[in-house]
Design an enzyme around this catalytic site. Sequence first.
Site, PDB file in Angstrom:
ATOM      1  CE1 TYR A 192      -4.057   1.770   0.364  1.00  9.54           C
ATOM      2  CE2 TYR A 192      -3.362   2.441   2.555  1.00  9.54           C
ATOM      3  CZ  TYR A 192      -4.243   2.539   1.507  1.00  9.54           C
ATOM      4  OH  TYR A 192      -5.309   3.389   1.590  1.00  9.54           O
ATOM      5  NE  ARG A 245      -6.740  12.144  -5.533  1.00 10.13           N
ATOM      6  CZ  ARG A 245      -6.758  11.089  -4.707  1.00 10.13           C
ATOM      7  NH1 ARG A 245      -5.801  10.162  -4.744  1.00 10.13           N
ATOM      8  NH2 ARG A 245      -7.736  10.928  -3.856  1.00 10.13           N
ATOM      9  CE  LYS A 263      -7.080   2.924  -1.409  1.00 11.32           C
ATOM     10  NZ  LYS A 263      -7.271   3.730  -0.209  1.00 11.32           N
ATOM     11  CD  GLU A 335      -9.356   4.328  -3.283  1.00 11.66           C
ATOM     12  OE1 GLU A 335     -10.190   3.629  -2.674  1.00 11.66           O
ATOM     13  OE2 GLU A 335      -8.784   5.311  -2.773  1.00 11.66           O
ATOM     14  CG  ASP A 336      -6.613   7.097  -5.769  1.00 11.20           C
ATOM     15  OD1 ASP A 336      -7.275   7.471  -4.782  1.00 11.20           O
ATOM     16  OD2 ASP A 336      -5.456   6.687  -5.674  1.00 11.20           O
ATOM     17  CG  ASP A 358     -11.198   4.587   0.223  1.00 17.37           C
ATOM     18  OD1 ASP A 358     -11.664   4.589   1.375  1.00 17.37           O
ATOM     19  OD2 ASP A 358     -10.031   4.262  -0.050  1.00 17.37           O
ATOM     20  CG  ASP A 359      -9.875   8.794  -2.991  1.00 20.17           C
ATOM     21  OD1 ASP A 359      -8.856   8.439  -2.375  1.00 20.17           O
ATOM     22  OD2 ASP A 359     -10.228   8.270  -4.071  1.00 20.17           O
ATOM     23  CG  ASN A 500      -1.370   8.878   1.276  1.00 23.74           C
ATOM     24  OD1 ASN A 500      -0.689   8.943   2.283  1.00 23.74           O
ATOM     25  ND2 ASN A 500      -2.669   8.618   1.296  1.00 23.74           N
TER      26      ASN A 500
HETATM   27  N1  LIG Z   1      -4.696   9.743   4.031  1.00 21.05           N
HETATM   28  C1  LIG Z   1      -5.715   9.327   3.334  1.00 21.05           C
HETATM   29  O1  LIG Z   1      -6.421   8.374   3.710  1.00 21.05           O
HETATM   30  C2  LIG Z   1      -6.046   9.989   2.055  1.00 21.05           C
HETATM   31  C3  LIG Z   1      -5.183  10.850   1.485  1.00 21.05           C
HETATM   32  N2  LIG Z   1      -5.506  11.454   0.311  1.00 21.05           N
HETATM   33  C4  LIG Z   1      -4.502  12.334  -0.268  1.00 21.05           C
HETATM   34  O2  LIG Z   1      -4.979  13.646  -0.304  1.00 21.05           O
HETATM   35  C5  LIG Z   1      -4.408  14.310  -1.419  1.00 21.05           C
HETATM   36  C6  LIG Z   1      -5.504  15.045  -2.148  1.00 21.05           C
HETATM   37  O3  LIG Z   1      -6.458  14.157  -2.626  1.00 21.05           O
HETATM   38  P1  LIG Z   1      -7.851  14.700  -3.189  1.00 21.05           P
HETATM   39  O4  LIG Z   1      -8.524  15.547  -2.212  1.00 21.05           O
HETATM   40  O5  LIG Z   1      -8.574  13.543  -3.711  1.00 21.05           O
HETATM   41  O6  LIG Z   1      -7.333  15.579  -4.403  1.00 21.05           O
HETATM   42  P2  LIG Z   1      -8.074  16.748  -5.156  1.00 21.05           P
HETATM   43  O7  LIG Z   1      -7.346  16.922  -6.422  1.00 21.05           O
HETATM   44  O8  LIG Z   1      -9.523  16.508  -5.173  1.00 21.05           O
HETATM   45  O9  LIG Z   1      -7.809  18.036  -4.237  1.00 21.05           O
HETATM   46  C7  LIG Z   1      -6.575  18.644  -4.072  1.00 21.05           C
HETATM   47  C8  LIG Z   1      -6.802  20.004  -3.498  1.00 21.05           C
HETATM   48  O10 LIG Z   1      -5.538  20.563  -3.149  1.00 21.05           O
HETATM   49  C9  LIG Z   1      -5.468  21.873  -3.674  1.00 21.05           C
HETATM   50  N3  LIG Z   1      -4.081  22.229  -3.925  1.00 21.05           N
HETATM   51  C10 LIG Z   1      -3.250  21.745  -4.857  1.00 21.05           C
HETATM   52  N4  LIG Z   1      -2.050  22.336  -4.771  1.00 21.05           N
HETATM   53  C11 LIG Z   1      -2.144  23.215  -3.766  1.00 21.05           C
HETATM   54  C12 LIG Z   1      -1.245  24.126  -3.192  1.00 21.05           C
HETATM   55  N5  LIG Z   1       0.011  24.246  -3.620  1.00 21.05           N
HETATM   56  N6  LIG Z   1      -1.664  24.896  -2.164  1.00 21.05           N
HETATM   57  C13 LIG Z   1      -2.924  24.785  -1.727  1.00 21.05           C
HETATM   58  N7  LIG Z   1      -3.818  23.918  -2.207  1.00 21.05           N
HETATM   59  C14 LIG Z   1      -3.427  23.155  -3.221  1.00 21.05           C
HETATM   60  C15 LIG Z   1      -6.298  21.844  -4.917  1.00 21.05           C
HETATM   61  O11 LIG Z   1      -6.636  23.183  -5.222  1.00 21.05           O
HETATM   62  P3  LIG Z   1      -7.541  23.594  -6.483  1.00 21.05           P
HETATM   63  O12 LIG Z   1      -8.914  23.103  -6.119  1.00 21.05           O
HETATM   64  O13 LIG Z   1      -7.455  25.060  -6.492  1.00 21.05           O
HETATM   65  O14 LIG Z   1      -6.976  22.915  -7.653  1.00 21.05           O
HETATM   66  C16 LIG Z   1      -7.463  20.996  -4.457  1.00 21.05           C
HETATM   67  O15 LIG Z   1      -8.400  21.766  -3.775  1.00 21.05           O
HETATM   68  C17 LIG Z   1      -3.694  13.260  -2.241  1.00 21.05           C
HETATM   69  O16 LIG Z   1      -2.321  13.345  -1.978  1.00 21.05           O
HETATM   70  C18 LIG Z   1      -4.205  11.963  -1.690  1.00 21.05           C
HETATM   71  O17 LIG Z   1      -3.233  10.956  -1.730  1.00 21.05           O
HETATM   72  C19 LIG Z   1      -6.685  11.252  -0.328  1.00 21.05           C
HETATM   73  C20 LIG Z   1      -7.577  10.377   0.193  1.00 21.05           C
HETATM   74  C21 LIG Z   1      -7.300   9.630   1.398  1.00 21.05           C
HETATM   75  C1  LIG Z   2      -5.263   6.677   0.732  1.00 22.64           C
HETATM   76  C2  LIG Z   2      -5.935   7.095  -0.471  1.00 22.64           C
HETATM   77  O1  LIG Z   2      -7.004   6.607  -0.780  1.00 22.64           O
HETATM   78  C3  LIG Z   2      -5.327   8.087  -1.311  1.00 22.64           C
HETATM   79  O2  LIG Z   2      -4.293   8.622  -0.959  1.00 22.64           O
HETATM   80  O3  LIG Z   2      -5.892   8.341  -2.375  1.00 22.64           O
HETATM   81 MG   LIG Z   3      -7.505   6.975  -2.782  1.00 28.41          MG
END
Ligand SMILES: NC(=O)C1=CN([C@@H]2O[C@H](COP(=O)(O)OP(=O)(O)OC[C@H]3O[C@@H](n4cnc5c(N)ncnc54)[C@H](OP(=O)(O)O)[C@@H]3O)[C@@H](O)[C@H]2O)C=CC1
Ligand SMILES: CC(=O)C(=O)O
Ligand SMILES: [Mg+2]
Length: 644
Positions: A192, A245, A263, A335-336, A358-359, A500
């Site tokens: 993972y 993503r 997963k 997912e993603d 999941d996200d 991540n």
């Molecule tokens: N720990 C966990 O269980 C999980 C972790 N994640 C992680 O979270 C991260 C984001 O995932 P997700 O929400 O799906 O992605 P999205 O693409 O949906 O969202 C990313 C967000 O970050 C913003 N962003 C990007 N660059 C910057 C920056 N330099 N400064 C400020 N904001 C910024 C984007 O802004 P804008 O909208 O303006 O483009 C957007 O709002 C990934 O790395 C993923 O691996 C996700 C799910 C689960």
């Molecule tokens: C953990 C997870 O689902 C992610 O980083 O997208």
């Molecule tokens: Mg994910």
Amino acid sequence: MISLNRSSFLNKTGISGSCGSFSGAQRRRSASVRVVASSSNGRAGDRNAAVLVENTLKEMREGSAVIADVDSKPMVGGGVQDVYGEDTATEDQFVTPWSVSVASGYSLLRDPHHNKGLAFTERERDAHFLRGLLPPTVASQELQVKKMMHNIRQYQVPLQKYMAMMDLQERNEKLFYKLLIDNVEELLPIVYTPTVGEACQKYGSIFMRPQGLFISLKEKGKILEVLRNWPEKNIQVIVVTDGERILGLGDLGCQGMGIPVGKLSLYTALGGVRPSACLPITIDVGTNNEKLLNDEFYIGLRQRRATGQEYAELLHEFMTAVKQNYGEKVLIQFEDFANHNAFDLLAKYGTTHLVFNDDIQGTASVVLAGLVAAQKLVGGTLADHRVLFLGAGEAGTGIAELIALEISKQTNAPPEETRKKIWLVDSKGLIVSSRKESLQHFKKPWAHEHEPIRELVDAVKAIKPTVLIGTSGVGRTFTKEVIEAMASINERPIILALSNPTSQSECTADEAYRWSKGRAIFASGSPFAPVEYEGKVFVPGQANNAYIFPGFGLGLLMSGAIRVHDDMLLAASEALAAQVTQENFDKGLIYPPFTNIREISAQIAAKVACKAYELGLASRLPQPIDMVKCAESCMYSPAYRSYR
Ligand SMILES: NC(=O)C1=CN([C@@H]2O[C@H](COP(=O)(O)OP(=O)(O)OC[C@H]3O[C@@H](n4cnc5c(N)ncnc54)[C@H](OP(=O)(O)O)[C@@H]3O)[C@@H](O)[C@H]2O)C=CC1
Ligand SMILES: CC(=O)C(=O)O
Ligand SMILES: [Mg+2]
């Protein structure tokens, strides 16, 4: 009834009732056949079993090959074992009215579902034409685990460990899961995050055998046929991505397949869903990743991403075909996907299918659990907090919404009010009402009254959050200044760097503890090693949806849930938060270690299933009396079974 026709026997055989049923895995082809049938009682299923034996002998005479164990399992905790069939129990747990083993020498060693390698006993070697195909030693599964762990630890490079694990999964599935379950803390970072991220980036080069279904634009109009090409028929969980993503690594196109595969390994290892019920799928609509498009080893479609109607039609055909082929109650985990599709897909199919993002949802549930648990360390209630996010996409707004919902439930205040405690920063700065018109729909509820602020550190100083959450996908964005600002506002700042893999984490554990002078309550999406700061050891937690989705999915399957509801996510959070012990709190942890994850998953599953019944969304009746026992009894066991 069983057909005497060989191919239909291989593909369609099933015996219901007390004899259990053939799983898809058991229908695999091999080269030679042997049948052993035994009766341990005189139950009504005996006649079916006798017919099966007769038919199997006929198959044998005709020279086909099947491996099959037909068992039933004692009823435990309310009896839902038929959901999981043969893979859910160890041989000790089985009552075996009939056991039909159709083994096949060399092919048996090549069948990952049944191969035991050196663990085949002398009797099994005789009975199943294995003599000479294995060296003389008979090893226990425990010794095999020890040897594999020894071998894996020899590799210095995590990707090599990943490849060794994938190879094992393809060779000996039960040993793979035994290894993963028994060494979960050590191997989770391999199968993972973070290693799976690197594996996806290099998936084209390391690709050996298909581990899931690839559905590309080329398969448009034929998706139902494609699903039918998958050897397992009784699918209960699908994890699907379109690769746009992948973690915080962006668009990896078809190579995102590593994520559904990873997963689903966790669905089995952490949540006990049997492997043959799990189906990883990657939808390939192209990629906008130039590097991949120009990579000669890239395995996906070499075109830019299809969008709009073309994309929607393919996804719709997929969703329709899944329901048609596997029925109403198959769980589809998105997912993603990129956020411009993820929210729409969830909204569109959330009312017609059993779907879960999941996200958005799993992450929300795990973070809420952490914040609920954190109250033991910081005092007060959730409603006392102000939360600031860096990143306003799927994870950020998903978490924000669930926190607001939970505060609403606790305080009876409407969500419009409780949302005001939560602020988000995106790539353009703090989301404020003056920006409302140009905002994507999922950001609009978070556009509060405030003057625009560009930099995160200034937002921290202005909003004065008690909790800072990183969901930006951009590494090292929680700078020294940002963490110092959090520490100047709070005695115990809660800092969650969720992005991540490790390279994208908003800060490291070392930075969080050092810059907050050891006061931060810290957890990250990908694991960090313990940190020593001023003579004290700090153990960082891992805030990852892996805590939630396996147990959550198990709860849905156990109850035969037909839809996912937000209250189930809240129930999962509550169950997870309740698993944090005083010993964990004493170490500053707001999550329990992964070591006991199967027990934790059973607790989560039980709460989710209870909620499904309470909401009238459960279809599996009667409702089990002891849900936790029921969950535990459903769980797949990686222990070898004897082929008598
Ligand atoms: N720990 C966990 O269980 C999980 C972790 N994640 C992680 O979270 C991260 C984001 O995932 P997700 O929400 O799906 O992605 P999205 O693409 O949906 O969202 C990313 C967000 O970050 C913003 N962003 C990007 N660059 C910057 C920056 N330099 N400064 C400020 N904001 C910024 C984007 O802004 P804008 O909208 O303006 O483009 C957007 O709002 C990934 O790395 C993923 O691996 C996700 C799910 C689960
Ligand atoms: C953990 C997870 O689902 C992610 O980083 O997208
Ligand atoms: Mg994910």
